[in-house]
Design a protein around this motif. Structure first.
Motif, PDB file in Angstrom:
ATOM      1  N   UNK A 184      20.203 -13.287 -83.418  1.00 16.93           N
ATOM      2  CA  UNK A 184      20.614 -13.188 -84.819  1.00 16.93           C
ATOM      3  C   UNK A 184      19.895 -14.255 -85.641  1.00 16.93           C
ATOM      4  N   UNK A 185      19.675 -13.995 -86.927  1.00 14.73           N
ATOM      5  CA  UNK A 185      18.897 -14.930 -87.750  1.00 14.73           C
ATOM      6  C   UNK A 185      19.645 -16.232 -88.018  1.00 14.73           C
ATOM      7  N   UNK A 186      18.895 -17.300 -88.128  1.00 18.64           N
ATOM      8  CA  UNK A 186      19.482 -18.599 -88.445  1.00 18.64           C
ATOM      9  C   UNK A 186      19.918 -18.626 -89.905  1.00 18.64           C
ATOM     10  N   UNK A 187      21.070 -19.222 -90.207  1.00 20.55           N
ATOM     11  CA  UNK A 187      21.496 -19.326 -91.611  1.00 20.55           C
ATOM     12  C   UNK A 187      20.559 -20.191 -92.442  1.00 20.55           C
ATOM     13  N   UNK A 188      19.774 -21.031 -91.797  1.00 20.66           N
ATOM     14  CA  UNK A 188      18.852 -21.896 -92.529  1.00 20.66           C
ATOM     15  C   UNK A 188      17.781 -21.077 -93.244  1.00 20.66           C
ATOM     16  N   UNK A 189      17.392 -19.929 -92.649  1.00 23.97           N
ATOM     17  CA  UNK A 189      16.383 -19.080 -93.264  1.00 23.97           C
ATOM     18  C   UNK A 189      16.963 -18.235 -94.391  1.00 23.97           C
ATOM     19  N   UNK A 190      18.253 -17.931 -94.296  1.00 25.10           N
ATOM     20  CA  UNK A 190      18.872 -17.032 -95.265  1.00 25.10           C
ATOM     21  C   UNK A 190      19.505 -17.759 -96.446  1.00 25.10           C
ATOM     22  N   UNK A 191      19.610 -19.074 -96.360  1.00 22.76           N
ATOM     23  CA  UNK A 191      20.279 -19.821 -97.414  1.00 22.76           C
ATOM     24  C   UNK A 191      19.305 -20.143 -98.543  1.00 22.76           C
ATOM     25  N   UNK A 192      19.550 -19.660 -99.759  1.00 24.19           N
ATOM     26  CA  UNK A 192      18.651 -19.977-100.885  1.00 24.19           C
ATOM     27  C   UNK A 192      18.780 -21.438-101.297  1.00 24.19           C
ATOM     28  N   UNK A 193      17.734 -21.944-101.919  1.00 24.53           N
ATOM     29  CA  UNK A 193      17.703 -23.362-102.289  1.00 24.53           C
ATOM     30  C   UNK A 193      18.767 -23.724-103.314  1.00 24.53           C
ATOM     31  N   UNK A 194      19.246 -22.747-104.098  1.00 22.76           N
ATOM     32  CA  UNK A 194      20.225 -23.014-105.145  1.00 22.76           C
ATOM     33  C   UNK A 194      21.664 -22.786-104.676  1.00 22.76           C
ATOM     34  N   UNK A 195      21.871 -22.685-103.370  1.00 24.37           N
ATOM     35  CA  UNK A 195      23.204 -22.389-102.853  1.00 24.37           C
ATOM     36  C   UNK A 195      24.185 -23.510-103.159  1.00 24.37           C
ATOM     37  N   UNK A 196      25.421 -23.100-103.366  1.00 25.05           N
ATOM     38  CA  UNK A 196      26.508 -24.055-103.543  1.00 25.05           C
ATOM     39  C   UNK A 196      27.069 -24.426-102.174  1.00 25.05           C
ATOM     40  N   UNK A 197      27.756 -25.549-102.073  1.00 23.78           N
ATOM     41  CA  UNK A 197      28.372 -25.909-100.790  1.00 23.78           C
ATOM     42  C   UNK A 197      29.297 -24.816-100.258  1.00 23.78           C
ATOM     43  N   UNK A 198      29.999 -24.143-101.162  1.00 23.52           N
ATOM     44  CA  UNK A 198      30.909 -23.079-100.735  1.00 23.52           C
ATOM     45  C   UNK A 198      30.140 -21.902-100.116  1.00 23.52           C
ATOM     46  N   UNK A 199      28.996 -21.544-100.739  1.00 26.38           N
ATOM     47  CA  UNK A 199      28.193 -20.449-100.201  1.00 26.38           C
ATOM     48  C   UNK A 199      27.610 -20.812 -98.847  1.00 26.38           C
ATOM     49  N   UNK A 200      27.134 -22.046 -98.728  1.00 22.88           N
ATOM     50  CA  UNK A 200      26.568 -22.487 -97.454  1.00 22.88           C
ATOM     51  C   UNK A 200      27.627 -22.439 -96.361  1.00 22.88           C
ATOM     52  N   UNK A 246      30.284 -20.576 -96.276  1.00 21.36           N
ATOM     53  CA  UNK A 246      30.604 -19.174 -95.985  1.00 21.36           C
ATOM     54  C   UNK A 246      29.556 -18.551 -95.074  1.00 21.36           C
ATOM     55  N   UNK A 247      28.286 -18.869 -95.302  1.00 19.08           N
ATOM     56  CA  UNK A 247      27.216 -18.323 -94.463  1.00 19.08           C
ATOM     57  C   UNK A 247      27.291 -18.886 -93.052  1.00 19.08           C
ATOM     58  N   UNK A 248      27.606 -20.171 -92.948  1.00 15.88           N
ATOM     59  CA  UNK A 248      27.743 -20.786 -91.634  1.00 15.88           C
ATOM     60  C   UNK A 248      28.907 -20.164 -90.866  1.00 15.88           C
ATOM     61  N   UNK A 249      29.996 -19.901 -91.569  1.00 17.57           N
ATOM     62  CA  UNK A 249      31.156 -19.283 -90.925  1.00 17.57           C
ATOM     63  C   UNK A 249      30.819 -17.869 -90.449  1.00 17.57           C
ATOM     64  N   UNK A 250      30.032 -17.138 -91.249  1.00 15.36           N
ATOM     65  CA  UNK A 250      29.604 -15.797 -90.852  1.00 15.36           C
ATOM     66  C   UNK A 250      28.772 -15.856 -89.576  1.00 15.36           C
ATOM     67  N   UNK A 251      27.869 -16.830 -89.505  1.00 15.11           N
ATOM     68  CA  UNK A 251      27.034 -16.985 -88.308  1.00 15.11           C
ATOM     69  C   UNK A 251      27.864 -17.378 -87.100  1.00 15.11           C
ATOM     70  N   UNK A 252      28.855 -18.243 -87.298  1.00 11.63           N
ATOM     71  CA  UNK A 252      29.719 -18.641 -86.184  1.00 11.63           C
ATOM     72  C   UNK A 252      30.500 -17.447 -85.647  1.00 11.63           C
ATOM     73  N   UNK A 253      30.963 -16.597 -86.565  1.00 10.21           N
ATOM     74  CA  UNK A 253      31.692 -15.395 -86.152  1.00 10.21           C
ATOM     75  C   UNK A 253      30.766 -14.436 -85.393  1.00 10.21           C
ATOM     76  N   UNK A 254      29.547 -14.280 -85.905  1.00  4.42           N
ATOM     77  CA  UNK A 254      28.568 -13.401 -85.258  1.00  4.42           C
ATOM     78  C   UNK A 254      28.216 -13.925 -83.879  1.00  4.42           C
ATOM     79  N   UNK A 255      28.011 -15.220 -83.770  1.00  5.58           N
ATOM     80  CA  UNK A 255      27.678 -15.813 -82.477  1.00  5.58           C
ATOM     81  C   UNK A 255      28.811 -15.627 -81.476  1.00  5.58           C
ATOM     82  N   UNK A 256      30.049 -15.852 -81.928  1.00  4.99           N
ATOM     83  CA  UNK A 256      31.190 -15.695 -81.029  1.00  4.99           C
ATOM     84  C   UNK A 256      31.294 -14.257 -80.535  1.00  4.99           C
ATOM     85  N   UNK A 257      31.097 -13.301 -81.436  1.00  2.49           N
ATOM     86  CA  UNK A 257      31.151 -11.899 -81.035  1.00  2.49           C
ATOM     87  C   UNK A 257      30.051 -11.540 -80.055  1.00  2.49           C
ATOM     88  N   UNK A 258      28.832 -12.069 -80.306  1.00  2.29           N
ATOM     89  CA  UNK A 258      27.703 -11.790 -79.420  1.00  2.29           C
ATOM     90  C   UNK A 258      27.921 -12.384 -78.034  1.00  2.29           C
TER      91      UNK A 258
END
Length: 275
Positions: free
Chosen positions: A38-54, A56-68
């Protein structure tokens, strides 16, 4: 082919490549490894992201990793039920091509699937993987996987180095086939050189390995070779087509057209490519 690697694009429902690769491992009495990257969140995170968005993306990746990771037991159990003695499951994060290059180091064959609607499964993405991994690759077409058979195998032959490597890679498959059809195209054009290279006798090579193949001339020019290959493979009722991939540069294939490009985009049967 003792170790077969399968690129699994979905771990909730086993996709076509996973079904085909696991059945093939059963036929060849090989081990199978399912790989989910699965893709790293570092590649998908835009430079203008807010801490909340970052977050949320990290949590999505953690959920995806756990499922995988949790899919390991179901995959091994499913493969064991299909008669696979040794099945493994690996999960990676980052660029798929780079991850598969690493995992390919201890495998003999990579199984991929063509799906124009999925990232890393479109024909252009598959071309990149075929060129990168350094393994023979079977590409499964976008149609339901039935019982995998290796009864009829067609081989695209033009005497190129890529074609020789493809035949060498496919030996375990060719030796199991009931019928092998050698589709002889025009020999690959070579530049005049001052060196002399020993010729390769495909007929003697196959005979030495216990493979009796019948030959058929492929009457097509360079631009129509891919279409002619698929037409003859279909008439032969081939279960698999074996061919060398990208005998010239990939840019030339895409700009001018070529057999690899046509087959990669249009094949309705599994194709073993070897660059």
């Amino acid at each position: 082919m003792y170790d077969i690697l399968v690129n699994t694009i979905d771990f909730e429902n086993w996709p076509r490549a996973t079904q085909y690769g696991t059945q093939l491992a059963g036929l060849l009495q090989a081990s199978v490894t399912g790989a989910y990257v699965y893709p790293s969140p570092l590649y998908a995170t835009p430079s203008f992201s807010t801490p909340e968005l970052i977050e949320a993306m990290l949590e999505t990746c953690r959920t995806l990793e756990a499922g995988a990771l949790a899919a390991e037991r179901p995959f091994v159990s499913w493969a064991s039920g299909m008669g696979i003695e040794h099945a493994a499951w690996v999960v990676g994060q980052g660029n798929l091509a780079e991850a598969l290059v690493q995992i390919a180091c201890w495998h003999d064959l990579l199984v991929l699937e063509r799906n124009p609607e999925r990232t890393w499964a479109s024909p252009s993405d598959l071309a990149e993987l075929i060129l990168a991994v350094g393994l023979p690759c079977i590409v499964v077409p976008p149609r339901p996987v039935q019982a995998v058979s290796l009864s009829h195998v067609a081989v695209a032959w033009n005497g190129s180095s890529e074609a020789i490597r493809a035949v060498h890679a496919a030996l375990p498959v060719l030796q199991r086939a009931h019928e092998v059809l050698l589709l002889r195209g025009a020999p690959k054009e070579t530049f005049q050189e001052v060196t002399w290279k020993p010729p390769f006798d495909i007929d003697a090579y196959l005979k030495r390995h216990g493979i009796r193949a019948r030959s058929q001339d492929l009457l097509a020019n360079e631009h129509g070779a891919g279409e002619a290959l698929l037409e003859q493979a279909d008439r032969f009722h081939a279960d698999l087509l074996v061919m060398g991939a990208y005998g010239r540069s990939r840019f030339s294939e895409w700009a001018l057209g070529g057999a690899t490009r046509h087959v990669l985009w249009n094949a309705r049967l599994p194709v073993l490519f070897r660059h």
